[in-house]
Design an enzyme around this catalytic site. Structure first.
Site, PDB file in Angstrom:
ATOM      1  N   LYS A 147       0.836  -1.204   0.000  1.00  0.00           N
ATOM      2  CA  LYS A 147       0.000   0.000   0.000  1.00  0.00           C
ATOM      3  C   LYS A 147       0.868   1.250   0.000  1.00  0.00           C
ATOM      4  CE  LYS A 147      -3.892  -2.455   1.933  1.00  0.00           C
ATOM      5  NZ  LYS A 147      -4.608  -2.958   3.086  1.00  0.00           N
ATOM      6  N   ASP A 202     -11.314   2.866   3.569  1.00  0.00           N
ATOM      7  CA  ASP A 202     -11.666   1.459   3.394  1.00  0.00           C
ATOM      8  C   ASP A 202     -13.187   1.280   3.303  1.00  0.00           C
ATOM      9  OD1 ASP A 202      -9.643  -0.369   3.041  1.00  0.00           O
ATOM     10  OD2 ASP A 202      -9.183  -0.577   5.177  1.00  0.00           O
ATOM     11  N   GLN A 227      -4.872  -1.759   9.302  1.00  0.00           N
ATOM     12  CA  GLN A 227      -4.745  -3.091   8.705  1.00  0.00           C
ATOM     13  C   GLN A 227      -5.355  -4.146   9.632  1.00  0.00           C
ATOM     14  OE1 GLN A 227      -3.403  -3.666   5.519  1.00  0.00           O
ATOM     15  NE2 GLN A 227      -4.290  -5.678   5.857  1.00  0.00           N
TER      16      GLN A 227
END
Ligand code: NAP
Length: 286
Positions: A55, A122, A99
């Site tokens: 990422k 997200d 994460q």
């Protein structure tokens, strides 16, 4: 007998990233703003470490500012919540990603709820999930967003088509079903308790496989000329990656099929970049 057109996510991702560079240059020139993403990693899960590294590299490749924040696996929930609070208020940061999975002492829902809904790139915050369900999403979770882009890139108009989503997770199956529904498809969601799964997939114009089982969708389960999108990522004993779809056989029957690797995977991180850019653009248009 159809020979499927390959839905090349790698190529599409590369094209989109070129376009992102232009959007970022415009933001910088017109607003003096560089989009910024904070990625939080708790603990040393090897897979999570790879995802976070990828990422950060993806951000660098298009000119997004990124901050990787790491914590020991034994940190308290409070420490993590305080960090998120700080990032929520940081004007250099437009996207915050925690994460997953998190260690057991940390309540995942509490952490996701603490992220500002305007930086929730997200799309996992309950309010953003609700906005998606109402058909007016602010951030769309990255994998289903990537699948919709892949369908659009092939000019596949889902309106009126029967889409069968196999899998009902919060990160893939459910938001995928919502997006297809919002786009006018007739949607069936299947899962491990579904009886006679074949019946549903055999009647699908579009099959989206998000199960996590290698070669689970076989050619006898799809109809001739179906669109087959494979979200699954499974590692075989020989170390190779494969999807949830028996690609060799299904590609002889489907009209369109996405490969693994090189299909949905590259699109997921690309959509994270897009969500971060959207967030930066929104921060100046509000
Ligand atoms: P997950 O949370 O494990 O969900 C799997 C879903 O599959 C569940 O809803 C489960 O049903 C369903 N399922 C399991 N066995 C089934 C069966 N026999 N018949 C029908 N449905 C069945 O997984 P996920 O996070 O959604 O991920 C799914 C796959 O996509 C994994 O391989 C993952 O690695 C991959 N993935 C890829 C990307 C990407 O960027 N390409 C991103 C995210 C995930 P129940 O709900 O009833 O248990």
């Amino acid at each position: 007998m159809a020979t499927a057109k390959i839905m090349d996510g790698k190529k599409l991702a590369a094209q989109l990233r070129e376009n992102f560079k232009q959007r970022i240059a415009n933001l910088q020139q017109n607003q003096g703003l560089i989009p910024g993403l904070a990625v939080i990693l708790v603990g040393e899960n090897p897979a999570s470490q790879v995802y976070v590294k990828n990422k950060v590299l993806a951000c660098e490749s298009v000119g997004i500012h990124s901050e990787k924040i790491t914590f020991d696996a034994n940190i308290s929930e409070e420490v993590l919540l305080n960090k998120i609070k700080e990032l929520n208020a940081d004007p250099k940061i437009h996207g915050i990603l925690v994460q997953l999975p998190l260690p057991p002492q940390i309540n995942e829902n509490k952490i996701l709820a603490a992220i500002s809904i305007n930086k929730d790139v997200d799309g996992f915050h309950a309010e953003n999930v609700g906005l998606l369900a109402q058909g007016k999403p602010q951030f769309i979770s990255c994998t289903p967003f990537g699948v919709m882009k892949m369908l659009a890139a092939e000019n596949i108009n889902v309106q009126g088509l029967h889409a069968v989503v196999v899998g009902r997770s919060n990160i893939v199956g459910k938001p995928m079903a919502m997006l297809l529904l919002n786009a006018g498809a007739t949607v069936t969601v299947c899962h491990s308790k579904t009886q006679n799964l074949h019946f549903y997939t055999q009647h699908a114009d579009i099959v989206i496989a998000a199960v996590g089982k290698a070669n689970f969708i076989t050619a006898d389960m799809i109809k001739e000329n179906a669109v087959v999108v494979d979200v699954g990522i499974n590692r075989l004993e020989n170390g190779k990656l494969c999807g949830d779809v028996d690609f060799a056989e299904c590609s002889k029957k489907a009209a369109y099929i996405s490969p693994v690797p090189g299909g949905v995977g590259p699109m997921t991180i690309t959509m994270l970049l897009e969500n971060t850019i959207i967030s930066a653009e929104n921060s100046v248009s509000k």
